[in-house]
Design a protein around this motif. Structure first.
Motif, PDB file in Angstrom:
ATOM      1  N   TRP A 170      32.005  39.242  41.877  1.00  0.00           N
ATOM      2  CA  TRP A 170      32.755  38.122  41.308  1.00  0.00           C
ATOM      3  C   TRP A 170      32.323  36.818  41.971  1.00  0.00           C
ATOM      4  CZ3 TRP A 170      35.812  42.400  43.029  1.00  0.00           C
ATOM      5  CH2 TRP A 170      36.390  43.153  41.994  1.00  0.00           C
ATOM      6  N   LYS A 171      32.347  35.741  41.210  1.00  0.00           N
ATOM      7  CA  LYS A 171      32.258  34.416  41.812  1.00  0.00           C
ATOM      8  C   LYS A 171      33.638  34.095  42.375  1.00  0.00           C
ATOM      9  CE  LYS A 171      28.631  32.206  39.048  1.00  0.00           C
ATOM     10  NZ  LYS A 171      28.346  31.128  38.058  1.00  0.00           N
ATOM     11  N   ARG A 172      33.697  33.740  43.631  1.00  0.00           N
ATOM     12  CA  ARG A 172      34.975  33.536  44.302  1.00  0.00           C
ATOM     13  C   ARG A 172      35.827  32.482  43.600  1.00  0.00           C
ATOM     14  NH1 ARG A 172      37.207  30.016  48.104  1.00  0.00           N
ATOM     15  NH2 ARG A 172      38.770  30.977  49.506  1.00  0.00           N
ATOM     16  N   ASN A 173      35.251  31.311  43.337  1.00  0.00           N
ATOM     17  CA  ASN A 173      36.035  30.226  42.760  1.00  0.00           C
ATOM     18  C   ASN A 173      36.566  30.579  41.381  1.00  0.00           C
ATOM     19  OD1 ASN A 173      35.667  28.693  45.033  1.00  0.00           O
ATOM     20  ND2 ASN A 173      34.040  27.407  44.170  1.00  0.00           N
ATOM     21  N   ALA A 174      35.732  31.222  40.563  1.00  0.00           N
ATOM     22  CA  ALA A 174      36.155  31.600  39.218  1.00  0.00           C
ATOM     23  C   ALA A 174      37.283  32.626  39.276  1.00  0.00           C
ATOM     24  CB  ALA A 174      34.969  32.158  38.431  1.00  0.00           C
ATOM     25  N   PHE A 175      37.193  33.546  40.226  1.00  0.00           N
ATOM     26  CA  PHE A 175      38.222  34.570  40.390  1.00  0.00           C
ATOM     27  C   PHE A 175      39.553  33.932  40.760  1.00  0.00           C
ATOM     28  CE2 PHE A 175      40.662  37.865  42.435  1.00  0.00           C
ATOM     29  CZ  PHE A 175      40.270  39.055  41.853  1.00  0.00           C
ATOM     30  N   LEU A 176      39.535  33.060  41.767  1.00  0.00           N
ATOM     31  CA  LEU A 176      40.777  32.443  42.232  1.00  0.00           C
ATOM     32  C   LEU A 176      41.356  31.470  41.205  1.00  0.00           C
ATOM     33  CD1 LEU A 176      39.983  31.864  46.012  1.00  0.00           C
ATOM     34  CD2 LEU A 176      41.384  33.661  44.981  1.00  0.00           C
ATOM     35  N   GLU A 177      40.501  30.804  40.467  1.00  0.00           N
ATOM     36  CA  GLU A 177      40.991  29.913  39.407  1.00  0.00           C
ATOM     37  C   GLU A 177      41.726  30.708  38.335  1.00  0.00           C
ATOM     38  OE1 GLU A 177      37.648  27.741  37.963  1.00  0.00           O
ATOM     39  OE2 GLU A 177      37.399  26.591  39.825  1.00  0.00           O
TER      40      GLU A 177
END
Length: 223
Positions: A170-177
């Motif tokens: 996963w891309k971290r930022n995309a996941f958390l967004e």
């Protein structure tokens, strides 16, 4: 270069196979095999074991990787991966996170490297490991990749992909967004599929599963 983290989840309270992450395959505990596989891949900036049980902390220390002590409430069998991945990412900065399961030990080191490189260069937000299968598949009585009107040779069928979860990116930022928006982060954004070997999805959940994996390794060593 983007920062990559390998996260190995390891829950102690398994029910069908007691302390399965500590069970040995070919003389090596499953959790240790996963750590060493990630280290051998040499494609991660950091490697972390993620568990509610501090018994895994000593193993992580012995193998010279990090240990993330998740809250006890995220260690039962009702906890989803999305919950403990979210909690982990709230404490660790990176651009890409790769979840590598210890209970799918037949995923190879070469596949870990290939998967990681493919995801980082893909532009996707999510990458799922999957076994492509060229066989007729039906869902609720209806054909998915074939038709009842004619018989098609299997080699002419569009493959279906069985997700293995042996390694996931996963891309971290995309996941958390996605989490912040109340969406399902596991499947949020652009999704890619990466083919892995037919045994990579063999998950160790029972004594029989462990015996099958050992038998497979014995056959491969004898070749």
């Amino acid at each position: 270069m983007p920062k990559t983290i390998a996260m190995i989840p390891a829950r102690m309270g398994s029910q069908r196979l007691i302390k399965k992450n500590l069970r040995e395959l070919d003389g090596v505990p499953l959790i240790t095999r996963a750590i060493r596989k990630c280290k051998s891949a040499a494609c991660f900036d950091e490697i972390w074991v993620n568990s509610e049980d501090k018994e895994f902390a000593s193993i992580a220390a012995q193998e010279d990787v990090g240990f993330h002590n998740r809250p006890q409430e995220l260690g039962d069998n009702n906890t989803t991966s999305e919950q403990f991945v979210t909690e982990f990412l709230s404490h660790h900065d990176c651009e890409y996170i790769f979840q590598v399961h210890s209970i799918t030990p037949l995923l190879t080191t070469d596949e870990v490297v290939a998967f990681t490189n493919a995801f980082v260069t893909s532009g996707h937000d999510v990458m799922l490991s999957a076994i492509p299968d060229q066989i007729e598949v039906a869902y609720k009585g209806q054909p998915v990749n074939f038709t009842f009107d004619e018989k098609t040779n299997s080699q002419d069928l569009t493959p279906v992909h069985r997700v293995t979860w042996s390694i996931t990116g996963w891309k971290r930022n995309a996941f958390l967004e996605a989490v912040a928006k109340g969406k399902c982060a596991t499947y949020s954004g652009s999704i890619g599929f990466f083919p892995v070997n037919s045994m990579a999805g063999h998950a160790i959940k029972t004594e029989v599963d462990l015996s099958i994996a050992q038998a497979y390794l014995n056959v491969m060593k004898a070749r």
